[in-house]
Scaffold this motif. Structure first.
Motif, PDB file in Angstrom:
ATOM      1  N   GLY A   1       0.696  -1.132   0.131  1.00 31.38           N
ATOM      2  CA  GLY A   1       0.053  -0.048   0.237  1.00 31.38           C
ATOM      3  C   GLY A   1       0.935   1.299  -0.041  1.00 31.38           C
ATOM      4  N   PHE A   2       0.297   2.401   0.415  1.00 34.39           N
ATOM      5  CA  PHE A   2       0.847   3.584   0.344  1.00 34.39           C
ATOM      6  C   PHE A   2       0.547   4.526   1.587  1.00 34.39           C
ATOM      7  N   LEU A   3       1.541   5.199   2.189  1.00 39.88           N
ATOM      8  CA  LEU A   3       1.537   6.231   3.177  1.00 39.88           C
ATOM      9  C   LEU A   3       1.593   7.568   2.373  1.00 39.88           C
ATOM     10  N   ILE A   4       0.453   8.322   2.234  1.00 40.74           N
ATOM     11  CA  ILE A   4       0.616   9.418   1.621  1.00 40.74           C
ATOM     12  C   ILE A   4       0.506  10.669   2.470  1.00 40.74           C
ATOM     13  N   THR A   5       0.898  11.558   2.270  1.00 41.73           N
ATOM     14  CA  THR A   5       0.871  13.088   3.345  1.00 41.73           C
ATOM     15  C   THR A   5       0.922  14.135   2.364  1.00 41.73           C
ATOM     16  N   TRP A   6      -0.220  15.073   2.604  1.00 46.44           N
ATOM     17  CA  TRP A   6      -0.013  16.431   1.930  1.00 46.44           C
ATOM     18  C   TRP A   6      -0.341  17.432   3.178  1.00 46.44           C
ATOM     19  N   THR A   7       0.348  18.628   2.656  1.00 47.74           N
ATOM     20  CA  THR A   7       0.015  19.720   3.772  1.00 47.74           C
ATOM     21  C   THR A   7      -0.739  20.609   3.307  1.00 47.74           C
ATOM     22  N   THR A   8      -1.546  21.773   4.086  1.00 46.88           N
ATOM     23  CA  THR A   8      -2.061  22.722   3.716  1.00 46.88           C
ATOM     24  C   THR A   8      -1.198  23.697   3.430  1.00 46.88           C
ATOM     25  N   TYR A   9      -1.828  24.535   2.563  1.00 45.75           N
ATOM     26  CA  TYR A   9      -1.185  25.667   1.734  1.00 45.75           C
ATOM     27  C   TYR A   9      -0.295  26.695   2.785  1.00 45.75           C
ATOM     28  N   GLY A  10       0.905  26.977   2.634  1.00 47.67           N
ATOM     29  CA  GLY A  10       1.833  27.839   3.272  1.00 47.67           C
ATOM     30  C   GLY A  10       2.156  27.305   4.967  1.00 47.67           C
TER      31      GLY A  10
ATOM     32  N   TRP B   1     -11.028   1.651  -3.463  1.00 50.17           N
ATOM     33  CA  TRP B   1      -9.758   1.603  -2.672  1.00 50.17           C
ATOM     34  C   TRP B   1      -9.952   1.130  -1.275  1.00 50.17           C
ATOM     35  N   GLU B   2      -8.975   0.436  -0.551  1.00 46.82           N
ATOM     36  CA  GLU B   2      -8.995   0.211   0.780  1.00 46.82           C
ATOM     37  C   GLU B   2      -8.184   1.182   1.677  1.00 46.82           C
ATOM     38  N   LEU B   3      -8.924   1.998   2.263  1.00 49.29           N
ATOM     39  CA  LEU B   3      -8.594   3.096   3.102  1.00 49.29           C
ATOM     40  C   LEU B   3      -8.407   2.551   4.618  1.00 49.29           C
ATOM     41  N   LEU B   4      -7.073   2.327   4.835  1.00 55.11           N
ATOM     42  CA  LEU B   4      -6.662   1.768   6.111  1.00 55.11           C
ATOM     43  C   LEU B   4      -6.584   2.561   7.422  1.00 55.11           C
TER      44      LEU B   4
ATOM     45  N   ILE C   1      -3.346   3.837   2.202  1.00 49.63           N
ATOM     46  CA  ILE C   1      -4.126   2.959   1.163  1.00 49.63           C
ATOM     47  C   ILE C   1      -3.582   2.101   0.486  1.00 49.63           C
ATOM     48  N   ALA C   2      -4.326   1.069   0.175  1.00 49.14           N
ATOM     49  CA  ALA C   2      -4.105  -0.096  -0.796  1.00 49.14           C
ATOM     50  C   ALA C   2      -4.874   0.282  -1.936  1.00 49.14           C
ATOM     51  N   ALA C   3      -4.354   0.572  -3.084  1.00 47.67           N
ATOM     52  CA  ALA C   3      -4.912   1.033  -4.318  1.00 47.67           C
ATOM     53  C   ALA C   3      -4.161   0.269  -5.463  1.00 47.67           C
ATOM     54  N   SER C   4      -4.911   0.116  -6.493  1.00 48.82           N
ATOM     55  CA  SER C   4      -4.108  -0.521  -7.816  1.00 48.82           C
ATOM     56  C   SER C   4      -3.810   0.524  -8.696  1.00 48.82           C
TER      57      SER C   4
END
Length: 155
Positions: free
Chosen positions: A6-15, A75-78, A91-94
């Motif tokens: 799967g994936f560990l995905i991180t995003w930040t808020t603007y600024g 998608w499987e949101l873990l 998430i596990a996604a193809s």
């Protein structure tokens, strides 16, 4: 059979987490970089608007939007954890993690703009985000624990 769990995905808020940040930052294709206060200051001076901080209701909206979109896409949101200045998902996604990230960010923005107390800003999120491929079940379990339990710990 996938080469990853799967994936560990991180995003930040603007600024809220600029290049040069003392907490560390990533430069595209260069990996983690040390603090560069002058770069951070330069970037802050060029922001199009104030930094975006998610309110409690915004955080709930973001988490609900992630769950909804994952159900829709199959998608499987873990794990999901929206903080005041960033979002983590496991998430596990193809599809590619970048596709997952970009679709989630877009769906979250749409939902934030249409909630009862809308969050309407020119840019909600920083560009891109971190996408880590989790190669096995152990890495996946560690990422889930980090997202669900490790966010409030002092580092």
């Amino acid at each position: 059979m996938s080469d990853y769990a799967g994936f560990l995905i991180t995003w930040t808020t603007y600024g809220t987490w600029l290049p040069g940040d003392v907490r560390g930052w990533r430069e595209r294709s260069q990996g983690v970089q040390p603090a560069r206060p002058q770069l951070e200051s330069w970037c802050r001076d060029r922001l199009a608007h104030d930094a975006v901080v998610l309110r409690t209701g915004d955080r709930d909206t973001v988490e609900d939007a992630c769950r909804e979109h994952c159900r829709f896409r199959g998608w499987e949101l873990l794990a999901v954890n929206a903080r005041s200045n960033h979002v983590h998902v496991v998430i596990a996604a193809s599809v590619s993690p970048q596709t997952v990230r970009d679709q989630l960010k877009a769906n979250c923005t749409r939902r934030l703009r249409t909630q009862t107390e809308p969050l309407v800003v020119e840019r909600t999120w920083s560009r891109g985000g971190d996408c880590q491929v989790l190669p096995n079940e152990e890495a996946l379990a560690d990422a889930v624990a980090y997202v669900l339990e490790g966010q409030d710990r002092q580092h």
